[in-house]
Design a protein around this motif. Structure first.
Motif, PDB file in Angstrom:
ATOM      1  N   PHE A  95      34.530  31.835  32.554  1.00 23.03           N
ATOM      2  CA  PHE A  95      34.031  31.658  30.748  1.00 23.03           C
ATOM      3  C   PHE A  95      35.005  29.800  30.361  1.00 23.03           C
ATOM      4  O   PHE A  95      34.821  29.105  29.449  1.00 23.03           O
ATOM      5  CB  PHE A  95      35.461  32.544  30.310  1.00 23.03           C
ATOM      6  N   VAL A  96      36.377  29.454  30.913  1.00 24.57           N
ATOM      7  CA  VAL A  96      36.900  28.051  30.677  1.00 24.57           C
ATOM      8  C   VAL A  96      35.691  27.075  30.107  1.00 24.57           C
ATOM      9  O   VAL A  96      36.195  26.441  30.281  1.00 24.57           O
ATOM     10  CB  VAL A  96      37.790  28.545  31.891  1.00 24.57           C
ATOM     11  N   TRP A  97      35.260  26.869  32.089  1.00 21.40           N
ATOM     12  CA  TRP A  97      35.000  26.088  32.474  1.00 21.40           C
ATOM     13  C   TRP A  97      33.218  25.925  31.767  1.00 21.40           C
ATOM     14  O   TRP A  97      33.052  25.452  31.401  1.00 21.40           O
ATOM     15  CB  TRP A  97      34.335  26.360  34.242  1.00 21.40           C
TER      16      TRP A  97
ATOM     17  N   GLN B 142      41.787  44.083  40.340  1.00 12.19           N
ATOM     18  CA  GLN B 142      40.669  43.372  40.283  1.00 12.19           C
ATOM     19  C   GLN B 142      40.919  41.964  40.095  1.00 12.19           C
ATOM     20  O   GLN B 142      40.222  41.506  39.819  1.00 12.19           O
ATOM     21  CB  GLN B 142      39.167  43.732  40.014  1.00 12.19           C
ATOM     22  N   PHE B 143      41.525  41.252  41.171  1.00 11.88           N
ATOM     23  CA  PHE B 143      42.157  39.852  41.166  1.00 11.88           C
ATOM     24  C   PHE B 143      40.813  38.982  41.022  1.00 11.88           C
ATOM     25  O   PHE B 143      41.145  37.669  40.362  1.00 11.88           O
ATOM     26  CB  PHE B 143      43.490  39.672  41.565  1.00 11.88           C
ATOM     27  N   ALA B 144      40.133  39.319  42.152  1.00 14.34           N
ATOM     28  CA  ALA B 144      39.153  37.958  42.580  1.00 14.34           C
ATOM     29  C   ALA B 144      38.252  37.526  40.823  1.00 14.34           C
ATOM     30  O   ALA B 144      37.791  36.939  40.880  1.00 14.34           O
ATOM     31  CB  ALA B 144      38.857  38.210  43.638  1.00 14.34           C
ATOM     32  N   LYS B 145      37.383  39.040  40.691  1.00 12.70           N
ATOM     33  CA  LYS B 145      37.016  39.394  39.623  1.00 12.70           C
ATOM     34  C   LYS B 145      37.444  38.646  38.400  1.00 12.70           C
ATOM     35  O   LYS B 145      36.778  37.857  37.883  1.00 12.70           O
ATOM     36  CB  LYS B 145      36.916  40.919  39.610  1.00 12.70           C
ATOM     37  N   ALA B 146      38.812  39.623  37.746  1.00 15.49           N
ATOM     38  CA  ALA B 146      39.061  38.791  36.615  1.00 15.49           C
ATOM     39  C   ALA B 146      39.614  37.002  36.193  1.00 15.49           C
ATOM     40  O   ALA B 146      38.715  36.227  35.506  1.00 15.49           O
ATOM     41  CB  ALA B 146      40.841  39.700  36.604  1.00 15.49           C
ATOM     42  N   ASN B 147      39.769  36.295  37.882  1.00 16.29           N
ATOM     43  CA  ASN B 147      39.807  34.980  38.244  1.00 16.29           C
ATOM     44  C   ASN B 147      38.703  34.439  38.115  1.00 16.29           C
ATOM     45  O   ASN B 147      38.748  32.901  37.387  1.00 16.29           O
ATOM     46  CB  ASN B 147      41.150  34.925  39.032  1.00 16.29           C
ATOM     47  N   GLU B 148      37.763  35.513  38.215  1.00 16.57           N
ATOM     48  CA  GLU B 148      36.058  34.642  38.894  1.00 16.57           C
ATOM     49  C   GLU B 148      35.785  34.500  36.923  1.00 16.57           C
ATOM     50  O   GLU B 148      35.308  33.545  36.559  1.00 16.57           O
ATOM     51  CB  GLU B 148      35.737  35.465  39.441  1.00 16.57           C
ATOM     52  N   GLU B 149      35.846  35.324  36.599  1.00 20.62           N
ATOM     53  CA  GLU B 149      35.279  35.522  34.636  1.00 20.62           C
ATOM     54  C   GLU B 149      36.148  34.947  34.621  1.00 20.62           C
ATOM     55  O   GLU B 149      35.676  34.076  33.223  1.00 20.62           O
ATOM     56  CB  GLU B 149      35.142  37.004  34.382  1.00 20.62           C
TER      57      GLU B 149
ATOM     58  N   ALA C  10      43.676  29.698  44.018  1.00 16.11           N
ATOM     59  CA  ALA C  10      42.628  29.962  44.440  1.00 16.11           C
ATOM     60  C   ALA C  10      42.475  31.164  45.234  1.00 16.11           C
ATOM     61  O   ALA C  10      41.952  31.414  45.730  1.00 16.11           O
ATOM     62  CB  ALA C  10      42.633  28.801  45.150  1.00 16.11           C
ATOM     63  N   LEU C  11      43.702  31.434  45.695  1.00 18.60           N
ATOM     64  CA  LEU C  11      44.481  33.250  46.282  1.00 18.60           C
ATOM     65  C   LEU C  11      43.897  34.051  45.130  1.00 18.60           C
ATOM     66  O   LEU C  11      42.986  34.941  45.946  1.00 18.60           O
ATOM     67  CB  LEU C  11      45.995  32.664  46.791  1.00 18.60           C
ATOM     68  N   ALA C  12      44.130  34.301  43.994  1.00 18.20           N
ATOM     69  CA  ALA C  12      44.287  35.112  43.081  1.00 18.20           C
ATOM     70  C   ALA C  12      42.441  34.869  42.937  1.00 18.20           C
ATOM     71  O   ALA C  12      41.947  36.348  43.218  1.00 18.20           O
ATOM     72  CB  ALA C  12      44.323  35.287  42.050  1.00 18.20           C
ATOM     73  N   ARG C  13      42.007  34.270  43.451  1.00 15.99           N
ATOM     74  CA  ARG C  13      40.338  33.877  42.677  1.00 15.99           C
ATOM     75  C   ARG C  13      39.803  34.415  43.986  1.00 15.99           C
ATOM     76  O   ARG C  13      38.467  35.326  44.032  1.00 15.99           O
ATOM     77  CB  ARG C  13      39.872  32.719  43.101  1.00 15.99           C
ATOM     78  N   GLY C  14      40.743  34.830  45.018  1.00 12.05           N
ATOM     79  CA  GLY C  14      39.293  35.412  46.257  1.00 12.05           C
ATOM     80  C   GLY C  14      40.574  36.846  46.938  1.00 12.05           C
ATOM     81  O   GLY C  14      39.321  37.395  48.173  1.00 12.05           O
ATOM     82  N   ALA C  15      40.785  37.132  45.869  1.00 11.79           N
ATOM     83  CA  ALA C  15      41.902  38.360  46.326  1.00 11.79           C
ATOM     84  C   ALA C  15      41.049  39.902  45.950  1.00 11.79           C
ATOM     85  O   ALA C  15      41.235  40.276  44.479  1.00 11.79           O
ATOM     86  CB  ALA C  15      42.935  38.811  45.768  1.00 11.79           C
TER      87      ALA C  15
END
Length: 881
Positions: free
Chosen positions: A656-658, A645-652, A569-574
């Protein structure tokens, strides 16, 4: 580190993921096996990070959790990329915070103050407190999965760091960069010490503005009127300043008036450009020893600076009846005394103004002239600025560079002494008082020096930031030549919030560049990259605080959602340098993602997914598509993480997974499951997610591969293999076909579980081989016998248009469907009303973050489109009655 062993037979997974049952055990196993302890003699390239040392008094808050998550994501990835990684943990002794807690404890339990003990006795009690209560945050770091090397844990007052502090102090003192002088400082009357700017919190306070006159009581004779909210400081007034161009006071400049209460002071009228002639009377009272602006003016005009408040903020040294009074008592009594003299020229009126308060003890800070130790910062600040300008250290995001330069290019000499007993005692010794009244001998001692016999040490301690500024190199053995220093310094990256850019980062840059200059071969800068993230705020963009009751305890999230979910949750918004609004929706969404990943992996393993080699056999379009998408995602994620760019990486990764792996590939592959393809994709996905979600990925990956740990698994890199454009186009067509048919079924009122006969020319649509999967996804059966469609839809695909004809006879309850449509329309109308009110509220729009406003606008657009679709469907249903 333990040897990695084959564990292939252990492929069983629990029916569901329960973080509390696995996370703590996994973490302790990593530590016990030495996974996080690097070898300073390794031939691998080094990568190192020092943990921003939390206060020994503190506990983990969401800001810490964000910081630690991002650092851990970086270092775990670097281990997988083949680096010898050191993440060095430590704690700060937190001088004022710790001493305050111990004093409060002693007062409560023993009814004693610090002064009731000998200094050494009190310091021993602080060490006892540290051993018993300090370091709670270190246990919490384990709970969230920080992969730090606990064998190298440091404390800013341990022997090695003390040696570093004394070494650099003596070097700077000998070069004239540390000096003692009377200067104006922020003073805490409760703690009886100077405090730093970061320990001052400004609050709006309702005060009283008092106007009074100096000079003659006769309006026709020389006099001047001033106004103040701190009337008690007039006991230390030595001047009244006016603007040089203010014609009202031209004849008064240079004149002196007697002080109303003190025979030893006179009030001189001076001219200075600082004065705003349009504000108030255009005349400003000057108290150089108790106001920053007045102090600067006093220096310019060589004014006397009498101190009229002691260390506890009681009036002193004035020779008046006010001596011994508190600030508040004197404020009232002086007003009454001036009133008796007829000097109050206006009735006292309320006045709201900003007043600095002690962050630790809560009372108003008193600007006070006192004898302190200072660091001369001109050389250090230039070195710290040049290191960024010359690219020796790079700031990410680059947009924050101007803020850094604004601070280092306009820095004032730094007050480093604190009137405390807990901390690094200043290494200055004074000789005996000479009988002839000359100055005492002063000696500065380094760590290997022995003070002369009979000399006494300076009672003050150093500002906590002084030792923290040395943290990147003092923790690795400096000033001695240590293996860690040779291998891991300069550190690779510093990760921290932008709000301490000046207080800690700039000081580390100053001391790091200085230490590099004085130590050949050390390195010119303390870190080569500086990544600054934002602050964690609540969903409305407000600062989290006890008073607002909007804080979130990260340990509560670990308990409810698991550490992986907290971290994701934190990394996805960072986003770099941008604040992160956070609410429980983010926590539950992250938990759902962890569950989704676990269930998908468990399903794949139950179907025989395996890792058989680097090039799995791609049989069908879905296989070729998912492998290409994996390659694209791997390339994107690496580029984004390299740029922090942690937020963009984790959002991608999330989408991709979901969306692609679980919702599409797994569904498409059910009819033709390829164990090697699914095994390969899952293997790579778990590696990509491991830095952010270490616990669940460790569990799944070891079950998939039979290996001991994912910690050192090779990090995925994209290949240059060409993309299969035909497979990508076919899967895109399937995606559109399925989406449109599902919408069509919904519009027709067909239940999701209801199978409906349908005619689709898959060959003409160039989707041969995917028919079974598509029909299964949209619950459409092949037509049998005489097929008479009751409805149809044309769907435009990439290159062709496909006609879908269905027979929905007997599957729709028209009356029930009308009621459902009406209910859904009412729901969308309510959403339009809610979002409309928010977007029409100017107060809300002026305060809400842009991201929040954009989200509400999007909600409104979706509601409007859905309402129009439902109204069209309702009209069709009405015609079917």
């Amino acid at each position: 580190m333990a040897t990695v062993t084959d564990n292939r037979e252990n492929r069983e997974l629990p029916s569901k993921w329960e973080p509390k049952e696995h996370e703590a055990k996994l973490y302790e196993s990593w530590v016990d096996r030495g996974y996080f302890t690097p070898d300073a003699h390794s031939a691998k390239p080094a990568f190192s990070v020092v943990l921003p040392p939390p206060n020994v008094t503190g506990q983990l808050h969401m800001g810490h959790a964000l910081d630690h998550t991002l650092i851990d994501s970086i270092v775990r990835r670097k281990r997988m990329q083949g680096y010898e990684v050191l993440w060095l943990p430590g704690m700060d002794h937190a001088g004022i915070a710790t001493q305050t807690k111990v004093e409060a404890k002693l007062q409560e339990e023993e009814g004693k103050r610090r002064w009731d003990y000998e200094r050494d006795e009190f310091v021993d009690k602080v060490w006892e407190w540290k051993e018993e209560y300090g370091g709670r945050i270190l246990k919490q770091m384990r709970a969230i999965g920080d992969s730090v090397d606990w064998t190298r844990e440091r404390f800013t007052m341990d022997e090695g760091l003390s040696r570093a502090v004394q070494t650099i102090f003596k070097k700077m003192y000998d070069e004239g960069m540390i000096y003692q002088d009377y200067r104006l400082v922020n003073w805490s009357p409760v703690l009886e010490t100077a405090v730093s700017d970061i320990e001052v919190v400004y609050k709006d306070v309702e005060g009283e503005l008092v106007s009074f006159r100096y000079g003659s009581m006769n309006d026709d004779e020389p006099h001047i009127v001033v106004a103040t909210t701190r009337i008690e400081t007039m006991l230390g007034d030595v001047a009244v300043a006016v603007h040089p161009d203010d014609e009202r006071y031209t004849d008064l400049v240079g004149q002196e008036f007697p002080h109303p209460f003190r025979d030893d002071l006179t009030i001189k009228v001076i001219a200075d450009d600082y004065v705003d002639m349009e504000f108030g009377t255009g005349a400003v009272k000057i108290t150089p020893a108790h106001d920053p602006n007045d102090y600067a003016m006093g220096q310019r005009h060589n004014l006397d600076m009498p101190i009229i408040l002691d260390s506890t903020a009681h009036i002193c040294n004035t020779g008046t009846r006010f001596d011994g009074m508190t600030r508040e008592e004197a404020r009232h009594e002086i007003c009454e005394a001036l009133r008796e003299q007829g000097r109050i020229v206006k009735e006292i009126r309320p006045y709201v103004h900003s007043v600095g308060h002690s962050e630790r003890s809560g009372e108003p800070i008193e600007p006070r002239l006192s004898l302190q130790w200072f660091v001369k910062v001109d050389k250090l600040a230039k070195m710290a600025g040049d290191a960024i300008r010359e690219g020796k250290t790079k700031i990410h995001p680059q947009a924050l560079e101007p803020r850094y330069f604004e601070w280092v290019d306009n820095m004032h000499d730094w007050t480093i002494s604190r009137q405390l007993w807990w901390g690094h005692r200043i290494p200055i010794w004074y000789g005996p008082e000479p009988a002839d009244g000359s100055e005492r001998d002063v000696v500065c001692c380094g760590p290997d020096d022995v003070p002369p016999e009979g000399y006494t040490q300076d009672p003050d301690v150093l500002d906590t930031w002084f030792s923290s500024a040395l943290f990147p190199f003092s923790t690795m053995g400096w000033p001695d030549s240590a293996d860690d220093l040779k291998k891991f310094y300069p550190t690779s990256v510093l990760v921290t919030a932008y709000d301490i850019l000046f207080f800690w980062v700039a000081r580390m840059m100053m001391f790091g560049t200085y230490a590099g200059e004085m130590t050949p071969g050390l390195g010119e800068v303390p870190f080569t990259d500086l990544f600054l993230h934002g602050l964690v705020r609540d969903e409305r963009g407000r600062k989290m605080s006890k008073s607002l009751g909007n804080g979130i305890n990260p340990m509560d999230w670990v308990e409810e959602y698991g550490a992986d979910a907290l971290r994701f949750a934190l990394a996805r918004g960072a986003n770099p340098g941008v604040d992160l609004p956070l609410g429980t929706d983010a926590g539950s969404s992250a938990r759902n993602f962890v569950t989704k990943l676990f269930n998908a992996a468990r399903f794949a393993l139950s179907r025989g997914a395996e890792v058989s080699g680097p090039s799995p056999a791609a049989v069908g379009d879905a296989d070729r598509w998912i492998l290409d998408r994996l390659n694209e995602v791997t390339r994107d994620v690496n580029e984004l993480l390299d740029d922090y760019q942690f937020a963009k990486a984790n959002e991608e990764m999330f989408h991709f997974v979901w969306d692609e792996l679980c919702d599409w590939y797994l569904e498409l592959s059910k009819t033709n499951f390829q164990p090697s393809v699914m095994g390969h994709v899952l293997d790579q996905v778990l590696r990509l997610l491991h830095p952010t979600m270490p616990f669940v990925t460790e569990t799944l990956w070891t079950a998939l591969t039979g290996e001991e740990t994912i910690t050192f698994a090779q990090w995925p890199e994209a290949t240059d293999e060409p993309k299969d454009g035909v497979a990508a186009r076919r899967i895109a067509d399937v995606h559109k076909l399925v989406t449109e048919v599902r919408r069509f079924r919904s519009d027709q009122g067909v239940k999701p579980s209801q199978k409906v006969p349908a005619r689709i020319d898959f060959a003409a649509a160039d989707l041969a081989g995917l028919e079974e999967a598509v029909r299964d996804l949209v619950r459409l059966t092949p037509p049998e016998g005489d097929f008479t469609p009751t409805a149809s839809i044309e769907i435009r695909l990439a290159e062709k248009t496909v006609l879908v004809e269905v027979d929905t006879s007997g599957t729709i309850d028209v009356a029930a469907e009308i009621k459902r449509c009406q209910k859904d329309i009412a729901k969308q109308e309510k959403e339009l009303d809610t979002t409309g009110k928010k977007l029409g509220n100017e107060a809300f729009l002026s305060k809400a973050p842009e991201a929040v406003v954009d989200k509400i606008k999007k909600r409104r657009e979706v509601a409007q489109a859905e309402k129009e679709r439902l109204e069209a469907r309702l009209a069709q249903l009405e015609n079917m009655r």
